[in-house]
Scaffold this motif. Structure first.
Motif, PDB file in Angstrom:
ATOM      1  N   SER A  92       0.851  -1.206  -0.046  1.00  0.00           N
ATOM      2  CA  SER A  92       0.082  -0.032   0.206  1.00  0.00           C
ATOM      3  C   SER A  92       0.865   1.193   0.062  1.00  0.00           C
ATOM      4  O   SER A  92       1.926   1.273   0.597  1.00  0.00           O
ATOM      5  N   THR A  93       0.244   2.228  -0.719  1.00  0.00           N
ATOM      6  CA  THR A  93       1.085   3.570  -0.612  1.00  0.00           C
ATOM      7  C   THR A  93      -0.116   4.628  -0.516  1.00  0.00           C
ATOM      8  O   THR A  93      -1.032   4.584  -0.999  1.00  0.00           O
ATOM      9  N   THR A  94       0.093   5.870   0.080  1.00  0.00           N
ATOM     10  CA  THR A  94      -0.918   6.850   0.243  1.00  0.00           C
ATOM     11  C   THR A  94      -0.606   7.895  -0.995  1.00  0.00           C
ATOM     12  O   THR A  94       0.558   8.377  -1.194  1.00  0.00           O
ATOM     13  N   ILE A  95      -1.569   8.120  -1.687  1.00  0.00           N
ATOM     14  CA  ILE A  95      -1.589   9.073  -2.694  1.00  0.00           C
ATOM     15  C   ILE A  95      -1.676  10.470  -2.399  1.00  0.00           C
ATOM     16  O   ILE A  95      -1.199  11.412  -2.790  1.00  0.00           O
ATOM     17  N   THR A  96      -2.671  10.815  -1.334  1.00  0.00           N
ATOM     18  CA  THR A  96      -2.816  12.156  -1.058  1.00  0.00           C
ATOM     19  C   THR A  96      -3.653  11.772   0.352  1.00  0.00           C
ATOM     20  O   THR A  96      -4.118  11.221   0.944  1.00  0.00           O
ATOM     21  N   GLU A  97      -3.127  13.253   1.229  1.00  0.00           N
ATOM     22  CA  GLU A  97      -3.710  13.178   2.572  1.00  0.00           C
ATOM     23  C   GLU A  97      -4.946  13.706   2.549  1.00  0.00           C
ATOM     24  O   GLU A  97      -5.720  14.015   3.658  1.00  0.00           O
ATOM     25  N   SER A  98      -5.681  13.848   1.342  1.00  0.00           N
ATOM     26  CA  SER A  98      -7.180  14.263   1.431  1.00  0.00           C
ATOM     27  C   SER A  98      -8.073  13.064   0.923  1.00  0.00           C
ATOM     28  O   SER A  98      -7.749  12.725   0.016  1.00  0.00           O
ATOM     29  N   GLY A  99      -9.051  13.054   1.981  1.00  0.00           N
ATOM     30  CA  GLY A  99     -10.028  12.112   1.666  1.00  0.00           C
ATOM     31  C   GLY A  99     -11.166  12.531   0.689  1.00  0.00           C
ATOM     32  O   GLY A  99     -11.206  13.684   0.474  1.00  0.00           O
ATOM     33  N   SER A 100     -11.841  11.595   0.089  1.00  0.00           N
ATOM     34  CA  SER A 100     -13.091  12.125  -0.464  1.00  0.00           C
ATOM     35  C   SER A 100     -14.096  11.088  -0.717  1.00  0.00           C
ATOM     36  O   SER A 100     -13.908   9.896  -0.690  1.00  0.00           O
ATOM     37  N   HIS A 101     -15.189  11.388  -0.704  1.00  0.00           N
ATOM     38  CA  HIS A 101     -16.532  10.539  -1.114  1.00  0.00           C
ATOM     39  C   HIS A 101     -16.684  10.409  -2.548  1.00  0.00           C
ATOM     40  O   HIS A 101     -17.350   9.646  -2.743  1.00  0.00           O
ATOM     41  N   VAL A 102     -16.123  11.076  -3.305  1.00  0.00           N
ATOM     42  CA  VAL A 102     -16.139  11.263  -4.661  1.00  0.00           C
ATOM     43  C   VAL A 102     -14.984  10.863  -5.518  1.00  0.00           C
ATOM     44  O   VAL A 102     -14.411  11.916  -5.553  1.00  0.00           O
ATOM     45  N   LEU A 103     -14.703   9.999  -6.270  1.00  0.00           N
ATOM     46  CA  LEU A 103     -13.701   9.704  -6.849  1.00  0.00           C
ATOM     47  C   LEU A 103     -13.897   8.897  -7.998  1.00  0.00           C
ATOM     48  O   LEU A 103     -14.821   7.779  -8.023  1.00  0.00           O
ATOM     49  N   GLU A 104     -12.965   8.522  -9.103  1.00  0.00           N
ATOM     50  CA  GLU A 104     -13.117   7.923 -10.056  1.00  0.00           C
ATOM     51  C   GLU A 104     -11.773   7.370 -10.857  1.00  0.00           C
ATOM     52  O   GLU A 104     -11.027   8.304 -10.792  1.00  0.00           O
ATOM     53  N   LEU A 105     -11.673   6.202 -11.424  1.00  0.00           N
ATOM     54  CA  LEU A 105     -10.761   6.075 -12.105  1.00  0.00           C
ATOM     55  C   LEU A 105     -10.957   6.471 -13.595  1.00  0.00           C
ATOM     56  O   LEU A 105     -11.977   5.976 -14.241  1.00  0.00           O
ATOM     57  N   SER A 106     -10.048   6.975 -14.421  1.00  0.00           N
ATOM     58  CA  SER A 106     -10.184   7.334 -15.733  1.00  0.00           C
ATOM     59  C   SER A 106      -8.771   7.593 -16.448  1.00  0.00           C
ATOM     60  O   SER A 106      -7.726   8.063 -15.703  1.00  0.00           O
ATOM     61  N   ASP A 107      -8.845   7.352 -17.687  1.00  0.00           N
ATOM     62  CA  ASP A 107      -7.217   7.795 -18.406  1.00  0.00           C
ATOM     63  C   ASP A 107      -7.533   8.969 -18.810  1.00  0.00           C
ATOM     64  O   ASP A 107      -7.854   9.483 -19.945  1.00  0.00           O
ATOM     65  N   VAL A 108      -7.149  10.011 -17.860  1.00  0.00           N
ATOM     66  CA  VAL A 108      -7.153  11.328 -18.166  1.00  0.00           C
ATOM     67  C   VAL A 108      -6.573  11.707 -19.297  1.00  0.00           C
ATOM     68  O   VAL A 108      -6.777  12.794 -20.044  1.00  0.00           O
ATOM     69  N   ASP A 109      -5.255  11.577 -19.491  1.00  0.00           N
ATOM     70  CA  ASP A 109      -4.061  12.003 -20.035  1.00  0.00           C
ATOM     71  C   ASP A 109      -3.889  10.901 -21.298  1.00  0.00           C
ATOM     72  O   ASP A 109      -2.812  11.268 -22.154  1.00  0.00           O
ATOM     73  N   ALA A 110      -4.623  10.285 -21.513  1.00  0.00           N
ATOM     74  CA  ALA A 110      -4.774   9.261 -22.900  1.00  0.00           C
ATOM     75  C   ALA A 110      -3.613   8.658 -22.931  1.00  0.00           C
ATOM     76  O   ALA A 110      -2.807   8.436 -24.140  1.00  0.00           O
ATOM     77  N   ASP A 111      -2.902   7.974 -21.944  1.00  0.00           N
ATOM     78  CA  ASP A 111      -1.895   7.123 -22.230  1.00  0.00           C
ATOM     79  C   ASP A 111      -1.907   5.682 -21.607  1.00  0.00           C
ATOM     80  O   ASP A 111      -1.022   5.087 -21.591  1.00  0.00           O
TER      81      ASP A 111
END
Length: 482
Positions: free
Chosen positions: A185-204
């Motif tokens: 495991s690794t922490t991506i950010t110290e900000s939590g969220s009720h709303v998140l999504e996986l998406s290829d934002v940068d088309a790579d």
């Protein structure tokens, strides 16, 4: 019925094309009764749990149930099988992406369950022991304290499903090592969220993490993937100034404009409004590239939209939107379920089309009856039952995927046209506008939708003559009898 055309194949004569009418509608309870449980339902999903090559139904809430698909047509056997007696919030299972955590070829389940003292939670998985839907006791993956959301995806491109867990104060990534369900495991950010999504934002061609930062200065952020399970520091998505001082309630990712990249669709509510949940907008964040730059378009301003999902509802090859909102400005005790038609992927959406009033804005969009279109599953007023809303072609009373002469013959043989008995007609009887009666208004709706299928033999003039005959019959019925 065997046809030379696939379902929804657009090879028919359009008598009239109108912007305000759709070729499809949703028919409630058709043909299945409600599925009952004894728990409050929070989510539902489809996956083949018993290895028989059809999709079973998984329902989560204060417990987890699954309903076996009994005939490969999504007729689910009742009662459902309860997987675990402990209270749990079911969060993810094999929808679109199989959740085979132990890589043994069957679907396992993931949930968050409270500890014995109910003060903390555990992030656990339920192993499918035999590939036939017999599940073992929950096994802890990690401390799930304050967990709010779980997403599943192959984040390091090694073929094993990994997990993204949003907690109250941080977002963690759990990489599946493929060895006896062990995770790093690794922490991506110290900000939590009720709303998140996986998406290829940068088309790579890898999955990035898009999330809404709720504390401090609210913003929509993205942590882009390096393709190996590591991520860049989160950055604010460009052109998101419209989202400042707002509450983001729902987020989905899809190629709305058909240009080959993933856009975002969101529901936002005004943070400065006293009843923030009652004034909202559905926004389309168009990905204009090259590295995840977005232009914001308002699809609709509505009363208290709470949730959205994207899918091709009308089978025309572009992505539409289903939304759940408060029923009125002052009533969120019931929710309005609607859908918004994408008009050809050219940045236009039709006015919202009402589907039904439901208890909660909790719904699942999937092909529940195996006919290659997407249906809806909603929670009833009791909060412990589910109701199907079948996707039907307007006018298609025999449910063969086409509106043609066979449907007209069937509904008039049924004998409920203008029969003087109020409320006795179903969709299959000709009630195509779903007001519980079969009358001329239904014929207007069906033909105005423009989806009457013209076979090889009848000509356009013959079809027009048939329509005139129907209305002549209607006029004859209305004449006073001697």
């Amino acid at each position: 019925m065997t046809s030379s055309y696939p379902r929804r194949f657009r090879s028919y004569e359009r008598l009239e094309q109108r912007f305000c009418l759709s070729v499809v509608t949703f028919v409630k309870d058709s043909p299945r009764p409600a599925l009952d449980t004894d728990v409050e339902i929070l989510s539902s999903s489809l996956a083949d749990l018993d290895g028989d090559d059809d999709a079973d139904l998984i329902v989560g809430g204060t417990a987890i149930y699954w309903f076996e698909n009994s005939d490969s047509r999504e007729h689910f056997a009742t009662p459902g099988r309860r997987i675990d007696d402990a209270e749990a919030t079911f969060l993810c299972c094999g929808v679109n992406l199989p959740v085979d955590l132990d890589l043994d070829g069957d679907h396992d389940l993931v949930s968050i369950q409270p500890s014995n003292n109910r003060l903390t939670t555990h992030f656990v998985w339920h192993e499918n022991l035999d590939g036939r839907g017999s599940f073992g006791h929950p096994r802890q993956i990690a401390d799930g304290s304050n967990a709010m959301r779980v997403l599943v995806g192959d984040l390091d491109e090694d073929g094993a499903p990994d997990l993204v867990v949003s907690r109250e104060y941080r977002i963690d990534v759990f990489l599946n090592t493929g060895r006896s369900v062990e995770f790093t495991s690794t922490t991506i950010t110290e900000s939590g969220s009720h709303v998140l999504e996986l998406s290829d934002v940068d088309a790579d061609d890898d999955l990035d993490i898009v999330f809404w930062r709720e504390e401090f200065e609210s913003a929509l952020l993205v942590a882009t993937s390096n393709g190996d399970g590591t991520f860049s520091d989160p950055v604010r998505i460009a052109q998101s100034a419209e989202l400042q001082d707002q509450i983001l309630r729902s987020l989905d990712s899809a190629d709305i404009d058909g240009d080959g990249d993933f856009d975002l669709v969101t529901v936002i509510a005004d943070d400065t409004f006293p009843s923030a949940g009652f004034r909202s907008r559905i926004l389309w964040l168009e990905n204009v590239g090259p590295n995840g730059t977005y232009t914001t378009h308002t699809i609709v301003e509505a009363n208290g939209d709470q949730s959205i999902q994207t899918a091709d509802i009308d089978g025309d090859g572009d992505v539409d939107i289903v939304s759940g909102s408060c029923a009125t400005d002052v009533d969120c005790g019931r929710s309005r379920l609607s859908w918004h038609e994408n008009i050809g992927g050219n940045r236009q959406f039709a006015p919202l089309r009402h589907i039904d009033f439901v208890k909660d804005p909790v719904f699942t969009v999937a092909d529940f009856d195996g006919d290659s279109d997407v249906d809806l599953l909603t929670v009833t007023d009791s909060s412990s039952s589910l109701v199907f809303h079948e996707n039907r072609v307007v006018g298609d009373s025999n449910n063969d995927g086409l509106f043609d002469s066979s449907d007209l013959i069937a509904v008039f043989v049924a004998g409920k046209y203008e029969d003087g008995i109020p409320g006795n007609a179903s969709f299959d009887d000709g009630d195509w506008n779903q007001d519980d009666d079969f009358d001329s208004a239904d014929l207007v709706v069906a033909f105005s939708a423009g989806n009457y299928f013209r076979a090889a033999t009848p000509t356009a003039s013959q079809i027009a003559a048939a329509v005139e005959w129907l209305f002549a019959q209607d006029n004859d019925k209305r004449r006073p009898r001697a």
